[in-house]
Write a protein that holds these residues in place. Structure first.
Motif, PDB file in Angstrom:
ATOM      1  N   LEU A  95       0.841  -1.198   0.000  1.00  0.00           N
ATOM      2  CA  LEU A  95       0.000   0.000   0.000  1.00  0.00           C
ATOM      3  C   LEU A  95       0.874   1.246   0.000  1.00  0.00           C
ATOM      4  CD1 LEU A  95      -2.656  -1.084   2.655  1.00  0.00           C
ATOM      5  CD2 LEU A  95      -2.896  -1.131   0.161  1.00  0.00           C
ATOM      6  N   ASP A  96       0.277   2.384  -0.375  1.00  0.00           N
ATOM      7  CA  ASP A  96       1.032   3.634  -0.333  1.00  0.00           C
ATOM      8  C   ASP A  96       1.407   3.960   1.107  1.00  0.00           C
ATOM      9  OD1 ASP A  96      -0.959   5.868   0.799  1.00  0.00           O
ATOM     10  OD2 ASP A  96      -2.104   4.513  -0.487  1.00  0.00           O
ATOM     11  N   ASN A  97       2.379   4.833   1.269  1.00  0.00           N
ATOM     12  CA  ASN A  97       2.927   5.120   2.597  1.00  0.00           C
ATOM     13  C   ASN A  97       1.877   5.544   3.609  1.00  0.00           C
ATOM     14  OD1 ASN A  97       5.603   4.451   2.406  1.00  0.00           O
ATOM     15  ND2 ASN A  97       6.358   6.504   2.870  1.00  0.00           N
ATOM     16  N   ASP A  98       1.034   6.497   3.227  1.00  0.00           N
ATOM     17  CA  ASP A  98       0.066   7.020   4.190  1.00  0.00           C
ATOM     18  C   ASP A  98      -0.890   5.924   4.646  1.00  0.00           C
ATOM     19  OD1 ASP A  98       1.174   9.525   4.107  1.00  0.00           O
ATOM     20  OD2 ASP A  98      -0.283  10.343   2.696  1.00  0.00           O
ATOM     21  N   THR A  99      -1.406   5.123   3.714  1.00  0.00           N
ATOM     22  CA  THR A  99      -2.326   4.055   4.073  1.00  0.00           C
ATOM     23  C   THR A  99      -1.621   2.980   4.894  1.00  0.00           C
ATOM     24  OG1 THR A  99      -3.503   4.473   2.005  1.00  0.00           O
ATOM     25  CG2 THR A  99      -4.053   2.455   3.180  1.00  0.00           C
ATOM     26  N   PHE A 100      -0.382   2.667   4.529  1.00  0.00           N
ATOM     27  CA  PHE A 100       0.410   1.690   5.280  1.00  0.00           C
ATOM     28  C   PHE A 100       0.525   2.099   6.740  1.00  0.00           C
ATOM     29  CE2 PHE A 100       4.550   0.521   7.033  1.00  0.00           C
ATOM     30  CZ  PHE A 100       4.579  -0.848   6.842  1.00  0.00           C
ATOM     31  N   PHE A 101       0.913   3.350   6.994  1.00  0.00           N
ATOM     32  CA  PHE A 101       1.110   3.779   8.375  1.00  0.00           C
ATOM     33  C   PHE A 101      -0.212   3.918   9.123  1.00  0.00           C
ATOM     34  CE2 PHE A 101       5.386   5.124   6.926  1.00  0.00           C
ATOM     35  CZ  PHE A 101       6.121   4.444   7.889  1.00  0.00           C
ATOM     36  N   LEU A 102      -1.289   4.279   8.412  1.00  0.00           N
ATOM     37  CA  LEU A 102      -2.591   4.358   9.067  1.00  0.00           C
ATOM     38  C   LEU A 102      -3.057   2.987   9.567  1.00  0.00           C
ATOM     39  CD1 LEU A 102      -4.576   6.821   6.773  1.00  0.00           C
ATOM     40  CD2 LEU A 102      -3.807   7.258   9.112  1.00  0.00           C
ATOM     41  N   LEU A 103      -2.715   1.935   8.838  1.00  0.00           N
ATOM     42  CA  LEU A 103      -3.163   0.590   9.204  1.00  0.00           C
ATOM     43  C   LEU A 103      -2.149  -0.181  10.048  1.00  0.00           C
ATOM     44  CD1 LEU A 103      -4.815  -0.523   5.840  1.00  0.00           C
ATOM     45  CD2 LEU A 103      -5.961   0.269   7.921  1.00  0.00           C
ATOM     46  N   LEU A 104      -0.926   0.289  10.104  1.00  0.00           N
ATOM     47  CA  LEU A 104       0.144  -0.459  10.776  1.00  0.00           C
ATOM     48  C   LEU A 104      -0.171  -0.830  12.230  1.00  0.00           C
ATOM     49  CD1 LEU A 104       2.930  -1.691  10.348  1.00  0.00           C
ATOM     50  CD2 LEU A 104       3.930   0.517  11.020  1.00  0.00           C
ATOM     51  N   PRO A 105      -0.848   0.009  13.026  1.00  0.00           N
ATOM     52  CA  PRO A 105      -1.111  -0.385  14.420  1.00  0.00           C
ATOM     53  C   PRO A 105      -1.957  -1.643  14.577  1.00  0.00           C
ATOM     54  CG  PRO A 105      -1.361   1.980  14.158  1.00  0.00           C
ATOM     55  CD  PRO A 105      -1.227   1.413  12.780  1.00  0.00           C
TER      56      PRO A 105
END
Length: 226
Positions: A95-105
């Motif tokens: 996924l793109d960076n922003d979506t990746f970090f939003l879902l990472l938790p």
């Protein structure tokens, strides 16, 4: 809300990864929280209860809602709360960076536990594309990776955390299944010299997560009774 904005990224690292204790210790020492994004987004009236910012992400046909409060983040699928690791890593790794970090938790880390060859380089690469100052990238990537792995139901870690905040304080609860025990604690608050905590044994026949939420709310209320 993009990781190329330092104020949002700073908020996200502090608020979304509260369960990663090693990362939180590193941030408090090297990148202490300025809360600028909170002020910009929610205003300066700390006595005012806030409505969280809602962000939805569709992944593999599922709509996940992210609720951003001042000091913590929650996740839902429809009306169901996500309070344990949920998405396998292969679902988010492209996924793109922003979506990746939003879902990472809420990513389940079992695919990455055999070695750091996958996760840590991915985090270093992705953090290099954010607004995180370059001198902190490798350490933040390492601390974040270790924190996510340890908080993913590891033998010596709680199975899950829940969070609740008042206007100016953050509280948490962590569930230890081996001991059938819920630990309640205050993370921070204004004008507090000590941070209270308590432990409660679980009753039989209860939905432990719903019971834990109820106990946390009751405990917070009891602290404010004078």
């Amino acid at each position: 809300m993009t990781t190329t904005d330092w104020h949002f990224l700073e908020y996200w690292l502090h608020a979304a990864f509260m369960h990663c204790h090693c990362l939180q210790r590193y941030l408090s020492e090297w990148l202490p929280y300025s809360q600028e994004w909170i002020v910009q987004t929610f205003g300066t009236d700390e006595g005012k209860e806030i409505t969280p910012i809602h962000k939805t992400v569709v992944v593999e046909g599922q709509t996940i809602t992210i609720l951003m409060y001042r000091y913590h983040v929650e996740y839902r699928i429809e009306d169901r709360e996500i309070y344990q690791p949920y998405l396998p890593y292969h679902v988010v790794e492209f996924l793109d960076n922003d979506t990746f970090f939003l879902l990472l938790p809420i990513v389940e880390m079992s695919e990455c536990l055999d070695s750091d060859l996958k996760l840590i380089p991915d985090l270093i690469r992705r953090l290099s594309e954010t607004d995180l100052p370059a001198g902190y990238i490798k350490e933040v990537a390492y601390m974040l990776g270790v924190g996510l792995a340890e908080a993913d139901g590891a033998e010596d870690e709680p199975l899950w955390f829940i969070w609740q905040e008042t206007a100016d304080s953050l509280y948490g609860a962590e569930w230890w299944p081996d001991a059938d025990e819920l630990d309640l604690f205050k993370v921070f608050g204004k004008d507090e010299n000590t941070l209270p905590h308590a432990s409660i044994s679980a009753p039989e026949g209860e939905d432990i997560f719903l019971w834990g939420k109820r106990m946390l709310s009751q405990w917070i209320s009891s602290l404010h009774v004078r």
